[in-house]
Design a protein around this motif. Structure first.
Motif, PDB file in Angstrom:
ATOM      1  N   LYS A   4       5.626  -5.504 -11.116  1.00  0.00           N
ATOM      2  CA  LYS A   4       4.634  -6.520 -11.946  1.00  0.00           C
ATOM      3  C   LYS A   4       3.372  -5.836 -11.959  1.00  0.00           C
ATOM      4  CE  LYS A   4       4.068 -11.463 -13.111  1.00  0.00           C
ATOM      5  NZ  LYS A   4       4.381 -12.817 -12.781  1.00  0.00           N
ATOM      6  N   VAL A   5       2.816  -5.386 -10.700  1.00  0.00           N
ATOM      7  CA  VAL A   5       1.359  -5.112 -10.551  1.00  0.00           C
ATOM      8  C   VAL A   5       1.341  -3.770 -11.703  1.00  0.00           C
ATOM      9  CG1 VAL A   5      -0.216  -3.786  -9.230  1.00  0.00           C
ATOM     10  CG2 VAL A   5       1.081  -5.877  -8.191  1.00  0.00           C
ATOM     11  N   TRP A   6       2.301  -2.950 -11.744  1.00  0.00           N
ATOM     12  CA  TRP A   6       2.216  -1.750 -12.403  1.00  0.00           C
ATOM     13  C   TRP A   6       2.283  -2.197 -14.120  1.00  0.00           C
ATOM     14  CZ3 TRP A   6       5.767  -0.015 -16.308  1.00  0.00           C
ATOM     15  CH2 TRP A   6       5.463   1.442 -16.813  1.00  0.00           C
ATOM     16  N   TYR A   7       3.133  -3.254 -14.415  1.00  0.00           N
ATOM     17  CA  TYR A   7       3.039  -3.759 -15.616  1.00  0.00           C
ATOM     18  C   TYR A   7       1.802  -4.387 -16.051  1.00  0.00           C
ATOM     19  CZ  TYR A   7       4.232  -7.739 -18.913  1.00  0.00           C
ATOM     20  OH  TYR A   7       4.067  -8.741 -20.011  1.00  0.00           O
ATOM     21  N   TYR A   8       1.127  -5.024 -15.118  1.00  0.00           N
ATOM     22  CA  TYR A   8      -0.304  -5.831 -15.485  1.00  0.00           C
ATOM     23  C   TYR A   8      -1.276  -4.833 -15.684  1.00  0.00           C
ATOM     24  CZ  TYR A   8       1.095 -11.120 -14.765  1.00  0.00           C
ATOM     25  OH  TYR A   8       1.340 -12.069 -14.822  1.00  0.00           O
ATOM     26  N   ARG A   9      -1.169  -3.757 -14.770  1.00  0.00           N
ATOM     27  CA  ARG A   9      -2.248  -2.824 -14.963  1.00  0.00           C
ATOM     28  C   ARG A   9      -2.363  -2.143 -16.308  1.00  0.00           C
ATOM     29  NH1 ARG A   9      -1.846   0.180  -9.006  1.00  0.00           N
ATOM     30  NH2 ARG A   9      -3.159  -1.522  -7.863  1.00  0.00           N
ATOM     31  N   ALA A  10      -1.021  -1.860 -16.768  1.00  0.00           N
ATOM     32  CA  ALA A  10      -0.974  -1.115 -18.017  1.00  0.00           C
ATOM     33  C   ALA A  10      -1.294  -2.137 -19.130  1.00  0.00           C
ATOM     34  CB  ALA A  10       0.463  -0.731 -18.173  1.00  0.00           C
ATOM     35  N   LEU A  11      -0.986  -3.509 -19.012  1.00  0.00           N
ATOM     36  CA  LEU A  11      -1.281  -4.371 -20.012  1.00  0.00           C
ATOM     37  C   LEU A  11      -2.764  -4.634 -19.891  1.00  0.00           C
ATOM     38  CD1 LEU A  11      -0.475  -6.508 -22.143  1.00  0.00           C
ATOM     39  CD2 LEU A  11       0.030  -8.118 -20.213  1.00  0.00           C
ATOM     40  N   ALA A  12      -3.323  -4.566 -18.767  1.00  0.00           N
ATOM     41  CA  ALA A  12      -4.938  -4.652 -18.630  1.00  0.00           C
ATOM     42  C   ALA A  12      -5.665  -3.584 -19.523  1.00  0.00           C
ATOM     43  CB  ALA A  12      -5.511  -4.446 -17.363  1.00  0.00           C
ATOM     44  N   GLN A  13      -5.091  -2.435 -19.648  1.00  0.00           N
ATOM     45  CA  GLN A  13      -5.608  -1.230 -20.101  1.00  0.00           C
ATOM     46  C   GLN A  13      -5.579  -1.426 -21.755  1.00  0.00           C
ATOM     47  OE1 GLN A  13      -4.696   2.745 -18.837  1.00  0.00           O
ATOM     48  NE2 GLN A  13      -3.908   2.003 -17.096  1.00  0.00           N
ATOM     49  N   LEU A  14      -4.281  -2.091 -22.139  1.00  0.00           N
ATOM     50  CA  LEU A  14      -4.105  -2.412 -23.790  1.00  0.00           C
ATOM     51  C   LEU A  14      -5.107  -3.492 -23.966  1.00  0.00           C
ATOM     52  CD1 LEU A  14      -0.194  -2.081 -23.954  1.00  0.00           C
ATOM     53  CD2 LEU A  14      -2.130  -0.407 -24.264  1.00  0.00           C
ATOM     54  N   TYR A  15      -5.179  -4.518 -23.211  1.00  0.00           N
ATOM     55  CA  TYR A  15      -6.216  -5.450 -23.562  1.00  0.00           C
ATOM     56  C   TYR A  15      -7.419  -5.338 -23.393  1.00  0.00           C
ATOM     57  CZ  TYR A  15      -8.147 -10.331 -22.772  1.00  0.00           C
ATOM     58  OH  TYR A  15      -8.694 -11.601 -23.140  1.00  0.00           O
ATOM     59  N   GLY A  16      -8.090  -4.320 -22.744  1.00  0.00           N
ATOM     60  CA  GLY A  16      -9.517  -3.757 -22.953  1.00  0.00           C
ATOM     61  C   GLY A  16      -9.381  -3.125 -24.148  1.00  0.00           C
ATOM     62  N   LEU A  17      -8.670  -2.257 -24.547  1.00  0.00           N
ATOM     63  CA  LEU A  17      -8.794  -1.679 -25.820  1.00  0.00           C
ATOM     64  C   LEU A  17      -8.900  -2.538 -26.943  1.00  0.00           C
ATOM     65  CD1 LEU A  17      -6.071   1.251 -25.530  1.00  0.00           C
ATOM     66  CD2 LEU A  17      -8.421   1.687 -25.491  1.00  0.00           C
ATOM     67  N   ALA A  18      -7.987  -3.332 -26.934  1.00  0.00           N
ATOM     68  CA  ALA A  18      -7.932  -4.522 -28.009  1.00  0.00           C
ATOM     69  C   ALA A  18      -9.476  -5.259 -28.077  1.00  0.00           C
ATOM     70  CB  ALA A  18      -6.969  -5.528 -28.008  1.00  0.00           C
ATOM     71  N   GLY A  19      -9.724  -5.702 -26.981  1.00  0.00           N
ATOM     72  CA  GLY A  19     -10.942  -6.530 -26.689  1.00  0.00           C
ATOM     73  C   GLY A  19     -12.358  -5.700 -27.303  1.00  0.00           C
ATOM     74  N   ARG A  20     -12.412  -4.351 -26.958  1.00  0.00           N
ATOM     75  CA  ARG A  20     -13.469  -3.790 -27.383  1.00  0.00           C
ATOM     76  C   ARG A  20     -13.400  -3.572 -28.891  1.00  0.00           C
ATOM     77  NH1 ARG A  20     -12.056  -1.296 -22.546  1.00  0.00           N
ATOM     78  NH2 ARG A  20     -10.753   0.274 -23.360  1.00  0.00           N
ATOM     79  N   CYS A  21     -12.478  -4.272 -29.652  1.00  0.00           N
ATOM     80  CA  CYS A  21     -12.875  -4.306 -31.158  1.00  0.00           C
ATOM     81  C   CYS A  21     -13.447  -5.246 -31.522  1.00  0.00           C
ATOM     82  CB  CYS A  21     -11.325  -4.515 -31.663  1.00  0.00           C
ATOM     83  SG  CYS A  21     -10.387  -2.921 -31.756  1.00  0.00           S
ATOM     84  N   ALA A  22     -14.029  -6.196 -30.675  1.00  0.00           N
ATOM     85  CA  ALA A  22     -14.874  -7.290 -31.185  1.00  0.00           C
ATOM     86  C   ALA A  22     -16.202  -6.991 -31.209  1.00  0.00           C
ATOM     87  CB  ALA A  22     -14.700  -8.345 -29.924  1.00  0.00           C
ATOM     88  N   ASN A  38     -16.133  -8.413 -18.657  1.00  0.00           N
ATOM     89  CA  ASN A  38     -16.830  -7.249 -18.325  1.00  0.00           C
ATOM     90  C   ASN A  38     -16.102  -6.256 -17.705  1.00  0.00           C
ATOM     91  OD1 ASN A  38     -19.107  -8.178 -19.884  1.00  0.00           O
ATOM     92  ND2 ASN A  38     -20.208  -9.246 -18.003  1.00  0.00           N
ATOM     93  N   ALA A  39     -15.362  -7.030 -16.790  1.00  0.00           N
ATOM     94  CA  ALA A  39     -14.675  -5.734 -15.934  1.00  0.00           C
ATOM     95  C   ALA A  39     -13.521  -4.937 -16.642  1.00  0.00           C
ATOM     96  CB  ALA A  39     -13.976  -6.261 -14.633  1.00  0.00           C
ATOM     97  N   ILE A  40     -12.927  -5.709 -17.717  1.00  0.00           N
ATOM     98  CA  ILE A  40     -11.715  -5.213 -18.492  1.00  0.00           C
ATOM     99  C   ILE A  40     -12.301  -4.729 -20.009  1.00  0.00           C
ATOM    100  CG2 ILE A  40      -9.471  -5.572 -19.549  1.00  0.00           C
ATOM    101  CD1 ILE A  40      -9.034  -7.696 -17.108  1.00  0.00           C
ATOM    102  N   TRP A  41     -13.002  -5.472 -20.522  1.00  0.00           N
ATOM    103  CA  TRP A  41     -13.249  -5.039 -22.099  1.00  0.00           C
ATOM    104  C   TRP A  41     -14.585  -3.970 -21.914  1.00  0.00           C
ATOM    105  CZ3 TRP A  41     -13.297  -9.916 -25.728  1.00  0.00           C
ATOM    106  CH2 TRP A  41     -12.119 -10.240 -25.678  1.00  0.00           C
ATOM    107  N   ARG A  42     -15.552  -4.029 -20.951  1.00  0.00           N
ATOM    108  CA  ARG A  42     -16.446  -3.095 -21.125  1.00  0.00           C
ATOM    109  C   ARG A  42     -17.401  -3.024 -21.857  1.00  0.00           C
ATOM    110  NH1 ARG A  42     -12.245  -0.042 -18.548  1.00  0.00           N
ATOM    111  NH2 ARG A  42     -12.702   1.502 -20.347  1.00  0.00           N
ATOM    112  N   ILE A  43     -17.691  -4.356 -22.657  1.00  0.00           N
ATOM    113  CA  ILE A  43     -18.852  -4.208 -23.592  1.00  0.00           C
ATOM    114  C   ILE A  43     -19.861  -5.217 -23.262  1.00  0.00           C
ATOM    115  CG2 ILE A  43     -17.270  -3.446 -25.510  1.00  0.00           C
ATOM    116  CD1 ILE A  43     -16.770  -6.409 -26.323  1.00  0.00           C
ATOM    117  N   PRO A  44     -20.437  -5.245 -22.259  1.00  0.00           N
ATOM    118  CA  PRO A  44     -21.536  -6.192 -21.721  1.00  0.00           C
ATOM    119  C   PRO A  44     -22.803  -6.390 -22.757  1.00  0.00           C
ATOM    120  CG  PRO A  44     -21.727  -4.252 -20.356  1.00  0.00           C
ATOM    121  CD  PRO A  44     -20.499  -4.136 -21.166  1.00  0.00           C
ATOM    122  N   ASN A  45     -22.928  -5.427 -23.339  1.00  0.00           N
ATOM    123  CA  ASN A  45     -23.915  -5.540 -24.332  1.00  0.00           C
ATOM    124  C   ASN A  45     -23.362  -6.470 -25.727  1.00  0.00           C
ATOM    125  OD1 ASN A  45     -22.535  -3.466 -25.189  1.00  0.00           O
ATOM    126  ND2 ASN A  45     -23.813  -2.622 -26.633  1.00  0.00           N
TER     127      ASN A  45
END
Length: 471
Positions: free
Chosen positions: A203-221, A236-243
């Motif tokens: 489940k940790v592995w699954y969550y880590r992979a999902l977090a990367q996808l979530y970050g990719l999607a979030g950076r579209c905002a 900020n930790a996952i999307w990495r678009i603090p500005n």
């Protein structure tokens, strides 16, 4: 090993890129962008803080840009008039005019019951199906998600919309990862998994992979508004678009509630819990803690009453209420607990105005609008010692205590006993400090911060609309 960890994300990322290119071609060829601001909120009957944000944000956009129509994407059977009436009746929000409605017929793709396993990734991918339907019907100038479906941003951006979100709660957070890694059982980590080392690691592995996808999607905002310090840290930790990430505290009806008197009638005192009947709200913990508190109070020849106030969205929620009523009987609480279901806003205000304390037991509550409502109404908050209540809300104001934080059944029971047995003047001192603190989270504060954050995008949308008209 590292390559194996990255492989699923890389493959899905490649698929996502292909989907973006395809959608950019197809959607722009088939649909022209409409001069509207569309709110993606599939459940407009959830009755919680998220729905209040929806209506306050819609009103703010109407005031900022009266020339732009407001559209609400919803899976509910609703009309413009019924939504406007709901905003006023349930939340006291009077819209400038009724919003347009785009009915979504594929909402089943985001329902948790559709995905008994791998629920998060299922709902995330399902939201993309729902976004496809929404954007195929109306492609807006500004696509504003107020429900937390980050994977829709990929499609909305590909369709040519400016993408804005108000994030109440990260789909994946480092706290969730840590909880699974530490094998801690909770509503979103089944005890069967927490007891197994292999299942926990998977489940940790699954969550880590999902977090990367979530970050990719979030950076579209183009703009990400978040509701608390806790949410901002995780985004900020996952999307990495603090500005492009702005903290905008959610709107709380402090004005109406602050008009309530701080005094309470001694013979009619009770504790209130306002929450939707969902697993994460931990109503079972509340009942167990209340039962323990009654035992302690009985030693002092004192009694207390608990009122559970909340909305039922569907049959699943109603079944949960039935289960809680049975739990009351098992604990011998049926004479001391009242269930107040689907109450109107005016009735909620009256109930808050009579409570001496407000109970809130959700772990990692992103913000906690209801905790602020307790404070504004003069009910001393007893909230979970985590996330929004801990970091932003139940903190000292001018050196004075504003409430109590707890984590376990015994801690919540002790806090309830303490508030019930407090002398009236001491309780009112805490209530007064809490009311001052609550003013920081008013609807007017939200309105000001939301408009400030949205202003550049509204101006950009106007320029686009003007250029389109000139062509």
């Amino acid at each position: 090993m590292q390559l194996l960890r990255l492989l699923p994300s890389a493959l899905f990322g490649a698929a996502l890129l292909c989907a973006v290119v395809f959608l950019k071609t197809v959607l722009r060829a088939r649909r022209s962008v409409k001069p509207v601001v569309a709110f993606f909120h599939p459940y407009t009957n959830d009755g919680g803080g998220g729905e209040r944000v929806l209506w306050c944000a819609a009103r703010a956009v109407q005031e900022m840009a009266p020339a732009l129509d407001i559209v609400v994407y919803t899976g509910d059977s609703a009309t413009p008039e019924s939504l406007a009436a709901r905003a006023l009746d349930r939340f006291g929000v009077r819209l400038v005019k009724a919003p347009l409605v785009v009915k979504l017929d594929k909402r089943k793709w985001v329902e948790s019951k559709t995905y008994p396993r791998f629920t998060i990734i299922g709902q995330s991918l399902g939201s993309m199906v729902l976004a496809w339907e929404a954007l195929s019907k109306v492609t807006p100038l500004i696509f504003l998600d107020t429900s937390g479906y980050a994977f829709t941003y990929v499609f909305a951006r590909a369709a040519g919309s400016l993408v804005v979100c108000y994030t109440h709660y990260p789909t994946i957070s480092t706290d969730m990862l840590n909880r699974v890694r530490d094998r801690t059982a909770l509503y979103n980590n089944d005890i069967r998994i927490s007891r197994s080392f292999l299942l926990s690691m998977a489940k940790v592995w699954y969550y880590r992979a999902l977090a990367q996808l979530y970050g990719l999607a979030g950076r579209c905002a183009h703009l990400a508004m978040v509701n608390s310090s806790w949410t901002r840290a995780h985004i900020n930790a996952i999307w990495r678009i603090p500005n492009r990430t702005v903290l905008v505290y959610p709107p709380c009806d402090t004005l109406t509630l602050q008009a309530l008197p701080l005094e309470r009638l001694p013979q009619k005192q009770y504790i209130i819990s306002v929450a939707q009947f969902r697993p994460e709200k931990a109503h079972d913990l509340q009942l167990e803690a209340f039962a323990l508190a009654l035992e302690q109070l009985s030693l002092q020849n004192m009694e207390a009453r608990l009122k559970l106030v909340g909305s039922c969205r569907n049959q699943e929620d109603e079944n949960r209420v039935d289960s809680l009523k049975q739990r009351c009987q098992d604990l011998g609480l049926e004479q001391n607990v009242d269930f107040c279901l689907n109450v109107h806003y005016s009735e909620l205000v009256k109930l808050l105005g009579g409570a001496i304390a407000g109970l809130h037991t959700m772990t990692d509550e992103h913000f906690g609008i209801v905790v602020v409502e307790y404070m504004a109404a003069g009910a001393v908050p007893i909230a979970h010692n985590s996330a929004g209540p801990k970091l932003d809300i139940v903190v000292n104001e001018g050196g004075h205590r504003t409430g109590f934080l707890a984590s376990s059944v015994s801690e919540f029971a002790d806090a309830m006993c303490h508030v019930v047995t407090l002398p009236a003047n001491e309780r009112m001192e805490i209530a007064q400090a809490a009311r001052v603190r609550a003013a920081l989270f008013s609807e007017s504060e939200f309105d000001s911060a939301f408009k400030k954050a949205m202003n550049p995008l509204i101006e950009q949308a106007f320029r686009f609309a003007c250029n389109a008209e000139s062509r």
